[in-house]
Write an enzyme that holds these catalytic residues in place. Sequence first.
Site, mmCIF file in Angstrom:
data_model
loop_
_atom_site.group_PDB
_atom_site.id
_atom_site.type_symbol
_atom_site.label_atom_id
_atom_site.label_comp_id
_atom_site.label_asym_id
_atom_site.label_seq_id
_atom_site.Cartn_x
_atom_site.Cartn_y
_atom_site.Cartn_z
ATOM 1 N N GLY A 118 -29.424 -16.781 -7.289
ATOM 2 C CA GLY A 118 -29.535 -15.515 -8.024
ATOM 3 C C GLY A 118 -30.257 -14.515 -7.146
ATOM 4 O O GLY A 118 -30.205 -14.597 -5.909
ATOM 5 N N ARG A 119 -30.966 -13.590 -7.773
ATOM 6 C CA ARG A 119 -31.626 -12.513 -7.018
ATOM 7 C C ARG A 119 -32.574 -13.047 -5.938
ATOM 8 O O ARG A 119 -32.482 -12.663 -4.764
ATOM 9 C CB ARG A 119 -32.406 -11.626 -8.004
ATOM 10 C CG ARG A 119 -31.508 -10.796 -8.899
ATOM 11 C CD ARG A 119 -32.299 -10.179 -10.030
ATOM 12 N NE ARG A 119 -32.709 -11.199 -10.975
ATOM 13 C CZ ARG A 119 -32.369 -11.221 -12.271
ATOM 14 N NH1 ARG A 119 -31.637 -10.245 -12.772
ATOM 15 N NH2 ARG A 119 -32.782 -12.179 -13.052
ATOM 16 N N ILE A 120 -33.494 -13.935 -6.326
ATOM 17 C CA ILE A 120 -34.525 -14.375 -5.372
ATOM 18 C C ILE A 120 -33.925 -15.338 -4.334
ATOM 19 O O ILE A 120 -34.255 -15.271 -3.153
ATOM 20 C CB ILE A 120 -35.725 -14.989 -6.118
ATOM 21 C CG1 ILE A 120 -36.354 -13.918 -7.029
ATOM 22 C CG2 ILE A 120 -36.765 -15.527 -5.148
ATOM 23 C CD1 ILE A 120 -37.394 -14.430 -8.014
ATOM 24 N N THR A 135 -41.307 -22.051 -5.893
ATOM 25 C CA THR A 135 -41.873 -20.802 -6.422
ATOM 26 C C THR A 135 -41.153 -20.432 -7.722
ATOM 27 O O THR A 135 -41.207 -19.274 -8.133
ATOM 28 C CB THR A 135 -41.709 -19.635 -5.423
ATOM 29 O OG1 THR A 135 -40.325 -19.518 -5.089
ATOM 30 C CG2 THR A 135 -42.527 -19.836 -4.169
ATOM 31 N N ARG A 142 -40.447 -22.385 -11.424
ATOM 32 C CA ARG A 142 -41.327 -22.709 -12.545
ATOM 33 C C ARG A 142 -41.737 -24.161 -12.394
ATOM 34 O O ARG A 142 -40.934 -25.003 -11.985
ATOM 35 C CB ARG A 142 -40.615 -22.506 -13.895
ATOM 36 C CG ARG A 142 -40.520 -21.056 -14.354
ATOM 37 C CD ARG A 142 -41.868 -20.469 -14.762
ATOM 38 N NE ARG A 142 -41.751 -19.100 -15.246
ATOM 39 C CZ ARG A 142 -41.902 -18.000 -14.513
ATOM 40 N NH1 ARG A 142 -42.210 -18.085 -13.233
ATOM 41 N NH2 ARG A 142 -41.787 -16.799 -15.061
ATOM 42 N N GLU A 196 -50.373 -24.776 -16.294
ATOM 43 C CA GLU A 196 -51.131 -23.780 -15.523
ATOM 44 C C GLU A 196 -52.287 -23.260 -16.364
ATOM 45 O O GLU A 196 -52.108 -23.048 -17.568
ATOM 46 C CB GLU A 196 -50.198 -22.628 -15.136
ATOM 47 C CG GLU A 196 -49.091 -23.100 -14.191
ATOM 48 C CD GLU A 196 -48.168 -21.977 -13.716
ATOM 49 O OE1 GLU A 196 -48.440 -20.794 -14.024
ATOM 50 O OE2 GLU A 196 -47.184 -22.286 -13.050
ATOM 51 N N HIS A 247 -49.781 -19.535 -8.740
ATOM 52 C CA HIS A 247 -48.709 -18.701 -9.318
ATOM 53 C C HIS A 247 -48.850 -17.265 -8.787
ATOM 54 O O HIS A 247 -49.124 -16.324 -9.547
ATOM 55 C CB HIS A 247 -48.746 -18.731 -10.849
ATOM 56 C CG HIS A 247 -47.416 -18.396 -11.450
ATOM 57 N ND1 HIS A 247 -46.919 -19.007 -12.567
ATOM 58 C CD2 HIS A 247 -46.464 -17.500 -11.070
ATOM 59 C CE1 HIS A 247 -45.729 -18.506 -12.866
ATOM 60 N NE2 HIS A 247 -45.432 -17.583 -11.956
ATOM 61 N N ALA A 298 -46.669 -15.782 -6.243
ATOM 62 C CA ALA A 298 -45.557 -15.310 -5.397
ATOM 63 C C ALA A 298 -45.237 -13.829 -5.593
ATOM 64 O O ALA A 298 -44.847 -13.142 -4.657
ATOM 65 C CB ALA A 298 -44.314 -16.160 -5.637
HETATM 66 P P1 NAD Z 1 -31.726 -15.167 -11.399
HETATM 67 O O1 NAD Z 1 -31.351 -15.369 -12.815
HETATM 68 O O2 NAD Z 1 -31.224 -13.960 -10.662
HETATM 69 O O3 NAD Z 1 -31.297 -16.448 -10.530
HETATM 70 C C1 NAD Z 1 -31.421 -17.759 -10.969
HETATM 71 C C2 NAD Z 1 -30.195 -18.532 -10.452
HETATM 72 O O4 NAD Z 1 -30.394 -19.926 -10.725
HETATM 73 C C3 NAD Z 1 -28.885 -18.116 -11.151
HETATM 74 O O5 NAD Z 1 -27.917 -17.741 -10.187
HETATM 75 C C4 NAD Z 1 -28.463 -19.369 -11.887
HETATM 76 O O6 NAD Z 1 -27.051 -19.551 -11.930
HETATM 77 C C5 NAD Z 1 -29.107 -20.451 -11.045
HETATM 78 N N1 NAD Z 1 -29.237 -21.722 -11.737
HETATM 79 C C6 NAD Z 1 -29.362 -21.942 -13.071
HETATM 80 N N2 NAD Z 1 -29.417 -23.268 -13.310
HETATM 81 C C7 NAD Z 1 -29.312 -23.886 -12.108
HETATM 82 C C8 NAD Z 1 -29.311 -25.243 -11.707
HETATM 83 N N3 NAD Z 1 -29.393 -26.245 -12.601
HETATM 84 N N4 NAD Z 1 -29.205 -25.520 -10.387
HETATM 85 C C9 NAD Z 1 -29.107 -24.521 -9.477
HETATM 86 N N5 NAD Z 1 -29.088 -23.211 -9.798
HETATM 87 C C10 NAD Z 1 -29.196 -22.907 -11.106
HETATM 88 O O7 NAD Z 1 -33.313 -15.201 -11.370
HETATM 89 P P2 NAD Z 1 -34.294 -14.717 -10.211
HETATM 90 O O8 NAD Z 1 -34.655 -13.284 -10.440
HETATM 91 O O9 NAD Z 1 -33.733 -15.114 -8.891
HETATM 92 O O10 NAD Z 1 -35.581 -15.600 -10.557
HETATM 93 C C11 NAD Z 1 -35.510 -17.019 -10.544
HETATM 94 C C12 NAD Z 1 -36.729 -17.619 -11.180
HETATM 95 O O11 NAD Z 1 -37.838 -17.515 -10.300
HETATM 96 C C13 NAD Z 1 -37.210 -16.933 -12.457
HETATM 97 O O12 NAD Z 1 -36.510 -17.402 -13.592
HETATM 98 C C14 NAD Z 1 -38.675 -17.293 -12.516
HETATM 99 O O13 NAD Z 1 -38.867 -18.449 -13.303
HETATM 100 C C15 NAD Z 1 -39.031 -17.610 -11.068
HETATM 101 N N6 NAD Z 1 -40.001 -16.625 -10.513
HETATM 102 C C16 NAD Z 1 -41.243 -17.043 -10.138
HETATM 103 C C17 NAD Z 1 -42.152 -16.153 -9.596
HETATM 104 C C18 NAD Z 1 -43.523 -16.575 -9.170
HETATM 105 O O14 NAD Z 1 -44.446 -15.760 -9.237
HETATM 106 N N7 NAD Z 1 -43.719 -17.793 -8.691
HETATM 107 C C19 NAD Z 1 -41.786 -14.807 -9.430
HETATM 108 C C20 NAD Z 1 -40.509 -14.407 -9.799
HETATM 109 C C21 NAD Z 1 -39.617 -15.329 -10.337
#
Ligand code: NAD
Length: 369
Positions: free
Chosen positions: A160-162, A264, A266, A295, A317, A319
């Site tokens: 996804g985005r990250i 990074t 959950r 946490e 936590h 990132a």
């Molecule tokens: P996003 O929804 O753009 O991307 C998540 C991707 O994971 C999607 O493409 C989805 O299809 C994929 N996915 C779902 N289930 C899956 C699986 N079983 N196996 C593999 N891929 C799978 O979200 P994002 O903006 O990229 O953020 C991702 C996550 O990062 C957030 O949901 C959040 O929990 C976590 N996050 C953590 C921090 C931090 O401070 N540590 C900061 C930002 C985000």
Amino acid sequence: MTQRIRVFATCDIGDALNILRQKGYDLEVYPQPEAPPKALIVEKVKSGVQGLITTLRDSIDAEVFAAGKGTLRVVSQLAVGFDNINRADANKYKIPFTNTADVLTEATAEFAFFLMGALARKLWPAEHLTRDNQWGYWHPFLPFLGDEVTGKTVAVIGTGRIGLAMIKKCAGFDMDILCYDPAYENREYIQAIQETMDLRFERGISRDKTMIRYTTLDDCLKSADFISLHVPLQRPGEGSNPTYHLINESTLRSMKPTAMLINTSRGPVVDETALARALRENWIAGAALDVYENEPLPADSPLRDPGLADRCRLLPHFASAGRITRLSSDPEKGMAGRCVQGLIDVIEGNYGGDITKMPYVVNKEAFAK
Ligand code: NAD
């Protein structure tokens, strides 16, 4: 006289809140740095606030939505992840909730990248050596060596985005990249990355040819030197590809003994008991974690074992914790700005009052005509 809009924020999210004050909203901010007790959130919602600003520390479920029946109009979350908000309950009560996607993408991805580097090059034990005055000599391999990131293979789990931002950063370090995502394959992006890899090689910028491709989870786990998690937390029964304990005894055992895990995403995506054992018994070579099953990390967590300290990085936590990313009032730059704008969109009926058109609302499905 019209009634002022009432908002309760479970946490101070900085100057962006002044936008609401300047608009004349009646804003109450929970003053302590810790999360408020759930009972207080329920009490505030019951008292008739229209907007609720939350963080990932707050459990927002049927109890909260029921307390806001007829009055609560929006829950605005300062995070992209929303596993603390029960989506089905929000939909049942037809209350929209917003998140702060995109603005934290690059900060989170670079942090994952830095964790990978810090773990691989043993920055923490190396600094301890210096600080503890144990650096007795320069030697080709004593007391230890690290591993380069350049030229290695990284598996990006969740594109996804990250995940895509992480890919972009890893490509800059001449890494081979394996991608896994059962729900969303951005083949156009992966093709563009391959083209930039090829160009860097052709023009002599990269010494070796590198590659990127989508593959299976199994292939990622078996082949990668680094495995970086970028998935949302989905517990069994939530969504079609649950990620709860995606990394467990069986998946850890299938990794290479030299592999390193970076999380990074959950905490509950990784079974911490299995991970601590994997590190103790050297099934894998290291782990760098920013998030935990509970946490803050409990005092008795097996991950705190001093015997693991050289190969287990533990961050709080952190990132997305860049100054601009967390606090900018600009909704195009900061989580705080985007959180506040998401709330305003719903309360003030922007986008013609059509919730399905509001960019920061997550549960649009509950409002489709
Ligand atoms: P996003 O929804 O753009 O991307 C998540 C991707 O994971 C999607 O493409 C989805 O299809 C994929 N996915 C779902 N289930 C899956 C699986 N079983 N196996 C593999 N891929 C799978 O979200 P994002 O903006 O990229 O953020 C991702 C996550 O990062 C957030 O949901 C959040 O929990 C976590 N996050 C953590 C921090 C931090 O401070 N540590 C900061 C930002 C985000």
